[in-house]
Scaffold this active site. Structure first.
Site, PDB file in Angstrom:
ATOM      1  N   MET A 148       0.810  -1.219   0.000  1.00 27.00           N
ATOM      2  CA  MET A 148       0.000   0.000   0.000  1.00 27.00           C
ATOM      3  C   MET A 148       0.842   1.268   0.000  1.00 27.00           C
ATOM      4  SD  MET A 148      -3.168  -1.017  -0.057  1.00 27.00           S
ATOM      5  CE  MET A 148      -4.208   0.260   0.655  1.00 27.00           C
ATOM      6  N   SER A 149       2.085   1.203  -0.479  1.00 23.51           N
ATOM      7  CA  SER A 149       2.953   2.380  -0.440  1.00 23.51           C
ATOM      8  C   SER A 149       2.486   3.489  -1.369  1.00 23.51           C
ATOM      9  CB  SER A 149       4.402   2.006  -0.771  1.00 23.51           C
ATOM     10  OG  SER A 149       4.524   1.611  -2.125  1.00 23.51           O
ATOM     11  N   GLU A 182      15.714  -5.119  -6.118  1.00 23.58           N
ATOM     12  CA  GLU A 182      14.316  -4.882  -5.759  1.00 23.58           C
ATOM     13  C   GLU A 182      13.608  -4.074  -6.839  1.00 23.58           C
ATOM     14  OE1 GLU A 182      11.636  -2.688  -2.269  1.00 23.58           O
ATOM     15  OE2 GLU A 182      13.836  -2.727  -2.149  1.00 23.58           O
ATOM     16  N   LYS A 186       6.961   3.738  -7.558  1.00 24.22           N
ATOM     17  CA  LYS A 186       7.043   4.982  -6.794  1.00 24.22           C
ATOM     18  C   LYS A 186       6.938   6.170  -7.747  1.00 24.22           C
ATOM     19  CE  LYS A 186       7.960   3.281  -2.614  1.00 24.22           C
ATOM     20  NZ  LYS A 186       7.582   1.888  -2.947  1.00 24.22           N
TER      21      LYS A 186
END
Length: 234
Positions: A148-149, A182, A186
């Site tokens: 949920m970032s 990773e 974002k």
């Protein structure tokens, strides 16, 4: 504002001029960025004194059935019964299409193993039929969102993020990026500090920290978000 909005409104109450303007702003924002605007952005664009005024208009639109509001998210706005307009405009945050005569099939990427290409065959969970007109910039694959970032950008856990492959991004774009081993979703920000320019990947949820890209990081852009599909558990 000049935007053609195609909605099956035969059974819906008539909108005021201001409500039509706000609905047009929402659909235009979704078309251009793949995401609905925040209340603050609506207020700023239309000259409201506060975001509360925008909220009142949104609730009126929801009551009349033109939009749905998701509580707890600043971009939790979905336009209902939306169809592409005749000039080829597209509306991207919607349920999975079905029955389209013209569909393409996009790979759905799940968990990405460290060090391997994001679209490697072992990462593909399945292929999803998608109307090619949904994304004006085109999409190369769907990425299953984890966590949920990016909640306050309207991107929720389990959503399918439509991604266009690119190695370039503009300041403020929502991107898929690889840092070392990773892969993350974002907002892409280029900033200047005392030591010079640097990259920051911004979360859209205050419970998550932003990521500062160190100079020695193995960083690469995997693509730009061009839309969102709420998967409805599929």
């Amino acid at each position: 504002m000049n935007i053609n909005t195609v909605i099956d409104s035969s059974s819906l109450p008539k909108l005021t001029a201001r409500q039509e303007e706000i609905l047009g702003l929402i659909t235009l924002a979704i078309e251009e960025s793949g995401l609905p605007p925040t209340r603050a952005e609506i207020a700023n664009r239309l000259g409201f004194a506060s975001a509360n005024a925008a909220e009142e208009h949104l609730r009126a639109l929801a009551k009349k059935g033109y939009i749905e509001l998701s509580p707890g998210t600043s971009r939790g706005i979905r336009v209902t019964n939306m169809q592409p307009v005749s000039q080829g405009k597209n509306f991207r945050q919607l349920n999975l299409p079905s029955g389209s005569l013209q569909q393409l099939t996009l790979p759905l990427i799940g968990r990405v193993a460290a060090g391997s290409p994001i679209t490697a065959i072992e990462h593909i969970e399945k292929h999803i039929p998608v109307d090619p007109s949904l994304f004006s910039k085109g999409a190369d694959y769907l990425l299953r969102v984890k966590g949920m970032s990016m909640r306050d950008a309207g991107i929720l856990d389990g959503d399918y993020l439509a991604v266009k492959k690119t190695v370039d991004a503009r300041n403020g774009d929502i991107v898929v990026a690889r840092i070392d081993d990773e892969v993350t979703v974002k907002r892409f920000l280029q900033k200047k500090g005392a030591a010079g320019s640097y990259l920051e990947l911004q979360a859209e949820n205050p419970d998550f920290e932003n990521i500062i890209v160190r100079a020695d990081s193995n960083f690469a852009l995997e693509g730009q978000a061009v839309g969102l599909i709420r998967a409805n558990g599929l």
